[in-house]
Design a protein around this motif. Structure first.
Motif, mmCIF file in Angstrom:
data_model
loop_
_atom_site.group_PDB
_atom_site.id
_atom_site.type_symbol
_atom_site.label_atom_id
_atom_site.label_comp_id
_atom_site.label_asym_id
_atom_site.label_seq_id
_atom_site.Cartn_x
_atom_site.Cartn_y
_atom_site.Cartn_z
ATOM 1 N N MET A 446 3.969 -53.648 -48.131
ATOM 2 C CA MET A 446 3.777 -53.853 -49.472
ATOM 3 C C MET A 446 2.682 -52.924 -50.098
ATOM 4 N N PRO A 447 2.418 -52.919 -51.462
ATOM 5 C CA PRO A 447 1.596 -51.943 -51.877
ATOM 6 C C PRO A 447 0.124 -52.583 -51.415
ATOM 7 N N HIS A 448 -0.820 -51.777 -50.848
ATOM 8 C CA HIS A 448 -2.283 -52.063 -50.631
ATOM 9 C C HIS A 448 -3.104 -51.298 -51.451
ATOM 10 N N PRO A 449 -4.159 -52.199 -52.319
ATOM 11 C CA PRO A 449 -5.342 -51.446 -53.012
ATOM 12 C C PRO A 449 -6.426 -51.294 -52.109
ATOM 13 N N MET A 450 -6.563 -50.110 -51.610
ATOM 14 C CA MET A 450 -7.568 -50.078 -50.735
ATOM 15 C C MET A 450 -8.959 -49.562 -51.459
ATOM 16 N N HIS A 517 -11.500 -51.926 -47.011
ATOM 17 C CA HIS A 517 -10.580 -53.031 -46.986
ATOM 18 C C HIS A 517 -9.666 -52.998 -48.092
ATOM 19 N N CYS A 518 -8.437 -53.806 -47.785
ATOM 20 C CA CYS A 518 -7.621 -53.912 -48.939
ATOM 21 C C CYS A 518 -8.194 -54.905 -49.775
ATOM 22 N N HIS A 519 -7.902 -54.622 -50.991
ATOM 23 C CA HIS A 519 -8.296 -55.586 -51.990
ATOM 24 C C HIS A 519 -7.452 -56.542 -52.541
ATOM 25 N N ASN A 520 -6.213 -56.848 -51.741
ATOM 26 C CA ASN A 520 -5.531 -57.893 -52.071
ATOM 27 C C ASN A 520 -6.331 -59.013 -51.306
ATOM 28 N N LEU A 521 -6.893 -59.911 -51.935
ATOM 29 C CA LEU A 521 -7.974 -60.750 -51.369
ATOM 30 C C LEU A 521 -7.451 -61.644 -50.076
ATOM 31 N N GLU A 522 -6.064 -61.953 -50.289
ATOM 32 C CA GLU A 522 -5.420 -62.609 -49.142
ATOM 33 C C GLU A 522 -5.363 -61.751 -47.899
ATOM 34 N N HIS A 523 -5.160 -60.423 -48.166
ATOM 35 C CA HIS A 523 -4.921 -59.596 -46.848
ATOM 36 C C HIS A 523 -6.229 -59.343 -46.272
ATOM 37 N N GLU A 524 -7.448 -58.971 -47.149
ATOM 38 C CA GLU A 524 -8.654 -58.967 -46.597
ATOM 39 C C GLU A 524 -9.047 -60.198 -45.857
ATOM 40 N N GLY A 527 -7.823 -59.887 -42.401
ATOM 41 C CA GLY A 527 -8.443 -59.235 -41.398
ATOM 42 C C GLY A 527 -8.021 -57.850 -41.879
ATOM 43 N N MET A 528 -7.355 -57.656 -43.007
ATOM 44 C CA MET A 528 -7.228 -56.025 -43.278
ATOM 45 C C MET A 528 -8.332 -55.570 -43.811
ATOM 46 N N MET A 529 -9.296 -55.408 -42.942
ATOM 47 C CA MET A 529 -10.664 -54.746 -43.350
ATOM 48 C C MET A 529 -11.171 -54.194 -41.865
HETATM 49 CU CU CU Z 1 -3.129 -55.315 -48.510
#
Ligand code: CU
Ligand code: C2O
Ligand code: CU
Length: 537
Positions: A446-450, A517-524, A527-529
């Protein structure tokens, strides 16, 4: 369950205290979100415009330190019904503020303390600011309830719209959603020149717009999703707030307006447009995450991902009095292509709705704010200057290349196949060098705002962009208008490779530890960090 939860909300909103307890209980329940009251049943509400005190009040800071306290409080958002919120509170120059808009001149010294009056750990991160690692609000700097953290740093950034928010791992998403965020505005000569050229008046014709989507229950209390799907994909709310106003309406004069927009949503991407009837109107983009662009660019629609800022000028001087314009998010393909054949609109989006997620799917069209042309502007109409600022391209001839692979494994979002570990440093670069990073998003994704802490970057190219993105490209490198300025967050679509250039020049002593990290805060939070260590030269 409904009754018990309702009592918890009622208690929390009535007293405006004990929110932390409510959160823990809420998380423990982790059940499907309450049915929400849809925003369409609300009346239009005048847009909340921050003053020079109170909620989001503009606070000019100079040398005196500011003492921020993060605490549970309450805000009447939905028709005056108080809802529990978490806010940064402070007294400064004899006035009190909640989530102040901190305004400081470039070159100034910023001194602040954070007092943790919550009952869980927290820390403030200064998003977009160039600061040493210990001042950055890295999650490892998180402080316990009752503790204090002191910040002091010189503000070296370009003039622009930055922000601050909580960064305690893995509590960032819920704390930020609950209110712990504010603007941080840096002033410089380019800003002053623009303001003079356009005759802008902050608070009247130059307005900060904090756009967020939240979910409220029937009692008007804020609800954090918490179901498995929302945790994995990202929290989406069905109530769109601008400056914490639901269904906002702004009366405007026939003249130019500057809107400094921050997407302060946990995971929602907007496709911003101004619509009159069924026609989109042109507007002008003048700035991005880290300040003004080199010149104004005309646009009709722009993607704005979580944490990104967009500085725009909207010209109402030729619109008839009485006209109503709607700032909208236009429909787009959310590209939540996670489950093979289920990709595209109506795939995960539809599923989320059905599984207790938001009633407003990612990529759906909806109004953000109404603008009503209410009268003539006194005086003559201003012209946008041809040049706004100088943007020197980073010299990448000797740059170190790095691949940053975004993917999913075992139902977790990963960066280079890793999940966040506070004590590991998978990305190490050297001070005073230049690097080129390729963010490669998997096809099934899905789109990830990095987002990168500590340094601004420049977008070099976009490859393999989906058609809805490619059609907005400005040049052969596939870049969008928003890629042409200084950035700290960049949206990477499924299948895309986005190359950025980072100049790691700094004058700090020793090694600096940041995160990316990804700034989709749930992703962050999942652990997407990853730690990014910048070692001393
Ligand atoms: Cu993401
Ligand atoms: Cu808004 Cu780690 O950042
Ligand atoms: Cu940041």
């Amino acid at each position: 369950m409904h009754r018990r939860k309702f009592l918890q909300y009622a208690a929390a909103s009535g007293l405006g205290v004990g929110l932390g307890g409510y959160y823990y209980k809420h998380a423990a329940n982790a059940q499907q979100a309450e049915p929400t009251k849809t925003t369409t049943s609300l009346p239009d509400t005048p847009l909340f415009i921050p003053g020079n005190s109170g909620l989001m009040g503009v606070m000019d800071v100079s040398d005196a330190p500011i003492a921020l306290s993060a605490r549970s409080s309450a805000l009447p958002i939905m028709q005056g019904k108080p809802s529990p919120f978490l806010l940064y509170e402070t007294q400064y120059g004899g006035k009190s503020y909640q989530n102040p808009i901190i305004r400081i001149k470039r070159g100034g010294q910023f001194k602040a303390s954070l007092q943790n009056a919550l009952n869980q750990p927290t820390i403030i991160h200064w998003h977009g600011l160039h600061v040493p690692g210990v001042m950055d609000g890295h999650p490892r700097s998180s402080i316990a309830p009752g503790a204090r953290y002191d910040y002091a740093f010189g503000v070296t950034n370009r003039g622009g719209t930055y922000w601050y928010h909580t960064h305690a791992h893995p509590l960032t998403a819920e704390q930020a959603y609950s209110g712990l965020a504010g603007f941080f505005i840096v002033e410089d000569e380019a800003e002053t020149a623009l303001r003079n050229a356009l005759g802008l008046e902050p608070g009247v014709t130059e307005l900060p717009l904090l756009i967020q989507d939240k979910q409220f229950n029937a009692a008007g209390a804020l609800v954090y999703g918490g179901n498995r799907m929302q945790q994995m994909m990202g929290q989406l709310g069905d109530t769109i707030l601008v400056n914490l106003t639901p269904r906002p309406i702004l009366n405007i004069q026939k003249r130019l307006y500057r809107f400094r927009i921050l997407n302060g949503s946990n995971s929602r991407i907007y496709k911003l447009a101004f619509v009159r009837g069924n026609k989109t109107l042109p507007y002008t983009i003048i700035g991005t995450d880290a300040g003004l662009l080199d010149r104004p660019y005309n646009a009709q629609e722009v993607f704005l991902a979580p944490a990104e800022r967009l500085d725009i000028v909207f010209d109402a001087s030729n619109l008839p009095v009485g006209d109503e314009i709607v700032m909208k998010s236009l429909a787009f393909d959310a590209m939540e292509n996670m489950m093979g054949g289920m990709g595209g609109m109506g795939g995960m989006g539809g599923m989320m709705g059905g599984m207790g997620g938001s009633a407003l799917a990612l990529g759906a069209e909806f109004p953000i704010m109404k603008l009503k042309v209410a009268g003539q502007a006194p005086g003559k109409t201003a012209q946008l200057p041809r040049q706004l600022s100088t943007i020197t391209r980073i010299d990448t001839r000797r740059a170190t290349a790095r691949q940053i692979k975004l993917s999913m494994g075992r139902m977790r979002w990963l960066i280079n196949d890793k999940t966040f570990n506070m004590n590991e440093y998978p990305i190490q670069s050297r001070s005073n060098t230049v690097e080129l990073w390729d963010f490669q998003n998997a096809q099934m994704s899905m789109p990830h705002p990095m987002h990168i802490h500590g340094f601004s970057f420049q977008v070099v190219s976009r490859q393999n962009s989906p058609s809805q993105v490619r059609k907005l490209a400005q040049d052969a490198s596939g870049r969008l208008i928003t890629d042409l300025g200084w950035k700290d967050t960049v949206l990477v679509w499924p299948g895309e490779t986005v190359r950025i250039a980072i100049d790691l020049t700094n004058s700090y002593k020793g090694d600096q530890i940041y995160v990316m990290h990804c700034h989709n805060l749930e992703h962050e939070d999942q652990g997407m960090m990853v730690n990014h260590k910048v070692t001393a030269a």
